[in-house]
Scaffold this motif. Sequence first.
Motif, mmCIF file in Angstrom:
data_model
loop_
_atom_site.group_PDB
_atom_site.id
_atom_site.type_symbol
_atom_site.label_atom_id
_atom_site.label_comp_id
_atom_site.label_asym_id
_atom_site.label_seq_id
_atom_site.Cartn_x
_atom_site.Cartn_y
_atom_site.Cartn_z
ATOM 1 N N THR A 63 0.861 -1.175 0.000
ATOM 2 C CA THR A 63 0.000 0.000 0.000
ATOM 3 C C THR A 63 0.896 1.222 0.000
ATOM 4 O O THR A 63 1.771 1.363 0.858
ATOM 5 C CB THR A 63 -0.934 0.013 1.228
ATOM 6 O OG1 THR A 63 -1.726 -1.180 1.203
ATOM 7 C CG2 THR A 63 -1.846 1.228 1.205
ATOM 8 N N ARG A 114 -4.303 6.820 -2.111
ATOM 9 C CA ARG A 114 -3.706 5.612 -1.547
ATOM 10 C C ARG A 114 -4.013 4.444 -2.492
ATOM 11 O O ARG A 114 -5.163 4.212 -2.841
ATOM 12 C CB ARG A 114 -4.289 5.332 -0.166
ATOM 13 C CG ARG A 114 -3.632 4.177 0.556
ATOM 14 C CD ARG A 114 -4.190 4.016 1.956
ATOM 15 N NE ARG A 114 -3.799 5.162 2.756
ATOM 16 C CZ ARG A 114 -4.302 5.431 3.948
ATOM 17 N NH1 ARG A 114 -5.236 4.664 4.471
ATOM 18 N NH2 ARG A 114 -3.884 6.485 4.626
ATOM 19 N N THR A 167 -3.377 0.251 -3.447
ATOM 20 C CA THR A 167 -2.996 -1.071 -2.962
ATOM 21 C C THR A 167 -2.686 -1.944 -4.169
ATOM 22 O O THR A 167 -3.474 -2.017 -5.110
ATOM 23 C CB THR A 167 -4.110 -1.698 -2.119
ATOM 24 O OG1 THR A 167 -4.368 -0.836 -1.007
ATOM 25 C CG2 THR A 167 -3.704 -3.070 -1.603
#
Length: 168
Positions: free
Chosen positions: A143, A159, A161
């Motif tokens: 992440t 963000r 992942t």
Amino acid sequence: MIRFRLYTIAAGLSLFLLGGCSEVTEPTPLTYSQLLTGKEKKTWSLVSFEVIDEGEGSGTIPANNLFNGACEADDQFVFYANAERKYEFINGPTKCSSSEPDVLLTDSWNFTNANATLEFAFPVLSTGKLPFIVKSLSETSMTIEIYLDDIQGIDASYRFTLSSSSTK
């Protein structure tokens, strides 16, 4: 004389017992670079993203929502463990057109341990290197987050992942 023999026997036994001991080696944990690249190279795929605006998260959004079709959604990020720290952004199994190359972008990556910053070109946002903060990194999941606060005082971040199942 008996005392001398006892000391000699005790010393001999001590040497025998100590000589039979072996040092227990503990496994060395992988470094961030090794987790990122594996021994030779590691391939990562974008799984999800989140927009964080003024501290409020949007919730996890599937990566497919970033792209126009499946041909872009399965593209992959390959980090190499060589001295040049080679990085490639490659077409996944589905190409958008038959004339599209296998390798879409070649660059290099850099990781700074002091502030857990991973710099690499992330074509979802830019073909130039961007500084991402590594929020978490394991052998199969990563992440990363990029903060936009340096741009005109915006209090937001993205963000992302990524997942890896391919390591060499």
